[in-house]
Scaffold this motif. Structure first.
Motif, PDB file in Angstrom:
ATOM      1  N   LEU A   1       0.837  -1.193   0.000  1.00 59.37           N
ATOM      2  CA  LEU A   1       0.000   0.000   0.000  1.00 59.37           C
ATOM      3  C   LEU A   1       0.879   1.252   0.000  1.00 59.37           C
ATOM      4  CD1 LEU A   1      -3.059   0.115   0.150  1.00 59.37           C
ATOM      5  CD2 LEU A   1      -2.856   0.556   2.588  1.00 59.37           C
TER       6      LEU A   1
ATOM      7  N   CYS B   1       0.612   5.585  -0.453  1.00 55.72           N
ATOM      8  CA  CYS B   1      -0.285   6.730  -0.598  1.00 55.72           C
ATOM      9  C   CYS B   1       0.550   7.972  -0.820  1.00 55.72           C
ATOM     10  CB  CYS B   1      -1.150   6.893   0.643  1.00 55.72           C
ATOM     11  SG  CYS B   1      -2.177   8.345   0.564  1.00 55.72           S
TER      12      CYS B   1
ATOM     13  N   SER C   1      -5.092   9.251   6.902  1.00 54.27           N
ATOM     14  CA  SER C   1      -5.213   8.809   5.512  1.00 54.27           C
ATOM     15  C   SER C   1      -5.231   7.289   5.444  1.00 54.27           C
ATOM     16  CB  SER C   1      -4.047   9.340   4.689  1.00 54.27           C
ATOM     17  OG  SER C   1      -4.096  10.737   4.633  1.00 54.27           O
TER      18      SER C   1
ATOM     19  N   LYS D   1      -8.533   6.074   6.449  1.00 53.59           N
ATOM     20  CA  LYS D   1      -9.527   6.356   5.403  1.00 53.59           C
ATOM     21  C   LYS D   1      -9.376   5.396   4.235  1.00 53.59           C
ATOM     22  CE  LYS D   1     -11.002  11.042   6.182  1.00 53.59           C
ATOM     23  NZ  LYS D   1     -11.154  12.380   5.607  1.00 53.59           N
ATOM     24  N   ILE D   2      -8.149   5.021   3.926  1.00 53.57           N
ATOM     25  CA  ILE D   2      -7.951   4.043   2.851  1.00 53.57           C
ATOM     26  C   ILE D   2      -8.497   2.686   3.291  1.00 53.57           C
ATOM     27  CG2 ILE D   2      -6.209   2.711   1.600  1.00 53.57           C
ATOM     28  CD1 ILE D   2      -4.516   5.231   1.529  1.00 53.57           C
TER      29      ILE D   2
ATOM     30  N   LEU E   1     -10.959   6.682   0.991  1.00 53.09           N
ATOM     31  CA  LEU E   1      -9.974   7.313   0.132  1.00 53.09           C
ATOM     32  C   LEU E   1      -9.574   6.289  -0.913  1.00 53.09           C
ATOM     33  CD1 LEU E   1      -8.572  10.029   0.133  1.00 53.09           C
ATOM     34  CD2 LEU E   1      -6.729   9.040   1.436  1.00 53.09           C
ATOM     35  N   ARG E   2      -9.673   6.670  -2.176  1.00 55.79           N
ATOM     36  CA  ARG E   2      -9.398   5.653  -3.193  1.00 55.79           C
ATOM     37  C   ARG E   2      -8.150   5.934  -4.000  1.00 55.79           C
ATOM     38  NH1 ARG E   2     -15.287   4.103  -5.550  1.00 55.79           N
ATOM     39  NH2 ARG E   2     -16.310   3.755  -3.566  1.00 55.79           N
TER      40      ARG E   2
ATOM     41  N   TYR F   1      -4.924   5.375  -3.808  1.00 53.99           N
ATOM     42  CA  TYR F   1      -3.773   4.700  -3.231  1.00 53.99           C
ATOM     43  C   TYR F   1      -3.277   3.715  -4.278  1.00 53.99           C
ATOM     44  CZ  TYR F   1      -7.284   1.074  -2.529  1.00 53.99           C
ATOM     45  OH  TYR F   1      -8.270   0.155  -2.736  1.00 53.99           O
TER      46      TYR F   1
ATOM     47  N   ASN G   1     -12.503  14.104   0.642  1.00 53.67           N
ATOM     48  CA  ASN G   1     -11.079  13.865   0.825  1.00 53.67           C
ATOM     49  C   ASN G   1     -10.235  15.078   0.474  1.00 53.67           C
ATOM     50  OD1 ASN G   1     -11.186  11.171   1.750  1.00 53.67           O
ATOM     51  ND2 ASN G   1     -11.859  10.609  -0.291  1.00 53.67           N
TER      52      ASN G   1
END
Lengths: 215, 255, 237
Positions: free
Chosen positions: A10, A12, A45, A48-49, A54-55, A57, C236
């Protein structure tokens, strides 16, 4: 049935600032995972992912072995996320606030009938557990910040979800409430649930607690 | 397929390929624009009705074409960016917006200037001009929205969504404005709807349109390249590129 | 490991329950703050009052421009309340929670837009004939005025919600919102005001109303996705 949230490689990047890179995570039933790191290290963040908000990433997310995109609904049906803001409408009473959350989790709360009464009883119980008995019908705007936060925390008992993602849940809560919440987190993990949390509060050492450092 | 799309999306690759393409488009733009304007302004016959003032068509029509095309390419870039997360597409969309707004303004201004000899006034609520004016507002909205966000990632996404919403609306707006215009004022004399335009008149027009398009492509390539350098300035390949140029320059000096 | 007492839930759907609860919640909230519901109506009346003062009290002159005035003023009044559509949800964090609901966000946001129309668009449409009298609007066009506004403001609410969703994360999104949304309002304005004009002239209005209906159908199909995408972007920011 145990749950399992996995992240593979992952990364970000927000506005060209890399928050984290190549992160591998395995979060399983019966764990309290505390994300640690200094301010601005990307804790929020990451939460949120991991909670699917949150997309942007890179990398892969898996929910019980399946790619997140294909099982999003199932994932969301088992997720309870509490962010910085409590998500409580100041114009509604705590009971009304909780009714909406109950409905979002697919339970009928309005109308008449035994289902509705049961729902109302569950809401009353949940509010009593967070120490808000007697405040059920006061507009939330008249409650203190800590009390509003408690209304949000009442959702933990109200709508049973396996995965809790809590961003700074101890904010604005008094010492007594902190201890109760901490016990609740441990109980949830012991019962086979899973807690993902960021906090500046020192959590008591426990065999269930695992730390992940960012930044 | 995926590898190809991602290669296409790599800023470094785009930077390289655009360097090769750019000179061709500049050359084509200069050639076409010079030929078109000389032919259109000096050699094409004067209009029997409007005299020489019709020659503004050689600026007005290409600008109007381009104004609409740029909005569509901006929306397509936005779609590519949203679907495949290709950053170059967003950089291109970002540099296209001001260019499109400028073209819309040119089309409006040339239309207004043209209005003086034909209608005797600077502004008429002509269907074409009104649509152009609304298009200008759409452009300004996209530019303003992009500028309003502090986070560039959010700005890019928001501008992409708005461009897509706008492009769906453009035909609806155009159709309703045309309908509105014919209702209120039966079209007696519109600017460019001439059924019979002799070859010597429309050929330079075609050349001008192609020239405007080449100019647009060349300018977009150039500005996207500088946008790539700006946004990717922290990346290794950009730093190597810049340092390499510095080293070259020093080598030149010592020679 | 022991069998966990926290079972994993299958997603139960419950879309209608969630949509209904969202409708009830937003209606309750707005009805508790009546001022916010009344303000656009007062604004509408005020703007309509300004025109005779600025132009002329001559009923004949007013009658010719009344359809356009009423439509423009109603459109602006509906726009006025759009900025608050998602703002309080954004501020108190419930927008985040709405995004995390297992139900499709597009459907839930339509519920919120429906409340906006019910408490902004519909009252404006009902009030417009009253203001029409004050502008000497010729008889025979009153029903068309209300109907065209009721249909048209639904489209306006849907299209405007895209702008509201895009600007909700910005501290001062109000003016920007109008800049984004007003150009997109033009087709609705053309056919809405056109319907009233046609009614005055005695022409058939069914074509206009049909087009307004078609615009509404198109907005209903497309706008929810744009709203949902915009909300995800804003949350966001």
């Amino acid at each position: 049935m145990s749950l399992c949230l996995q992240a593979r490689q992952l990364s970000c990047e927000r506005d060209d600032r890399s928050l984290f890179k190549g992160l591998d995570l395995d979060i399983r039933s019966g764990e309290i995972v505390r994300i640690e790191g200094p301010n601005g290290s990307g804790k929020t963040s990451l939460l949120k992912i991991l909670s699917g908000q949150l997309r942007d990433y890179e990398g892969e997310l898996f929910w019980n072995g399946a790619a997140m995109q294909s099982v999003r609904e199932h994932f969301l049906a088992n997720l309870l996320y509490l962010g910085h803001a409590p998500g409580i409408k100041s114009g509604l009473s705590p009971l009304e606030n909780l009714a909406w959350y109950q409905a979002l989790s697919g339970e009928s709360s309005g109308g008449q009938g035994s289902g509705a009464q049961e729902g109302e009883q569950q809401r009353l119980d949940a509010l009593e557990q967070v120490g808000l008995a007697g405040f059920e019908d006061v507009p939330a705007g008249q409650l203190s910040a800590g009390q509003q936060r408690r209304v949000a925390l009442a959702r933990l008992t109200l709508t049973p979800r396996a995965l809790w993602v809590l961003d700074e849940p101890f904010t604005a809560i008094d010492r007594h409430g902190v201890a109760a919440l901490e016990r609740q987190l441990i109980r949830h993990a012991q019962a086979g649930g899973c807690v993902l949390v960021t906090t500046h509060h020192e959590l008591a050492a426990s065999s269930l607690l695992r730390r992940i450092a960012l930044g | 397929m995926w590898a190809f799309i991602h290669k296409l999306g790599s800023p470094k690759w785009f930077y390289g390929i655009s360097a090769k393409l750019q000179p061709w488009f500049w050359a084509a733009a200069v050639l076409l624009l010079v030929t078109g304007s000389l032919w259109g302004l000096a050699f094409a016959p004067a209009d029997y009705q409007q005299g020489n003032s019709f020659r503004i068509i050689y600026v007005h029509v290409p600008a109007a074409f381009l104004a609409q095309s740029i909005f569509i390419s901006m929306a397509v870039s936005g779609l590519v960016f949203m679907v495949w997360k290709i950053k170059v597409a967003d950089m291109a969309a970002a540099v296209m917006a001001p260019l499109g707004a400028a073209m819309t303004f040119v089309a409006l201004f040339s239309g207004a200037v043209w209005g003086v000899p034909t209608w005797g006034t600077w502004w008429m609520w002509d269907a074409r001009l009104t649509s152009m004016l609304i298009l200008l507002f759409l452009y300004l909205g996209v530019i303003a929205l992009r500028g309003a966000f502090t986070s560039r990632d959010s700005a890019s996404r928001a501008a992409s969504v708005l461009a897509m919403v706008g492009v769906i609306n453009i035909p609806i707006i155009k159709y309703s404005v045309d309908w509105w215009y014919t209702l209120h004022q039966p079209a007696s004399f519109t600017l460019t709807s001439r059924p019979t335009m002799p070859t010597e008149m429309w050929l330079p027009l075609v050349i001008m349109v192609l020239g405007f398009y080449s100019f647009f492509i060349a300018l977009t390539l150039m500005r996207t390249r500088s946008e790539i350098l700006r946004r990717e300035s922290s990346k290794r390949w950009v730093q190597e590129l810049v340092n390499g140029q510095v080293v070259n320059a020093q080598a030149e000096e010592t020679r | 490991m022991d069998a966990p007492s926290v079972p994993l839930l299958e997603h139960q759907g419950g879309l209608m329950i969630a949509v209904k609860a969202t409708l009830v919640r937003d209606l309750t909230l707005l009805l508790r703050r009546r001022g916010e519901v009344l303000n656009p109506l007062v604004f509408f009346a005020l703007v309509i009052t300004l025109f005779p003062i600025a132009i002329s009290p001559d009923p004949e002159l007013l009658a010719t421009i009344a359809p356009g005035l009423l439509w423009v003023a109603a459109l602006l009044a509906a726009l006025l309340s759009l900025d608050s559509l998602f703002r309080s949800d954004y501020d108190d964090g419930s927008l985040e929670q709405l995004l995390l609901a297992p139900q499709p966000l597009a459907a839930l946001s339509v519920a919120k837009v429906a409340v906006h129309w019910l408490l902004a668009g519909l009252p404006l449409a009902l009030m417009a004939p009253l203001l029409g009298i004050m502008l000497a609007l010729p008889a025979g066009s009153y029903a068309v005025l209300a109907l065209s506004l009721a249909l048209g403001t639904a489209s306006l609410s849907l299209i405007g919600a895209i702008g509201a969703a895009l600007t909700v994360g910005l501290a001062r999104g109000g003016v920007l919102l109008s800049l984004l949304v007003l150009p997109l309002y033009i087709p609705v304005l053309i056919f809405g005001a056109g319907a009233v004009q046609a009614a005055i002239l005695g022409d058939g209005v069914s074509a206009h109303l049909a087009i307004l209906g078609a615009l509404l159908a198109a907005s209903l199909m497309l706008a929810p996705w744009a709203i949902a995408a915009s909300l995800r972007i804003s949350i966001n920011g």
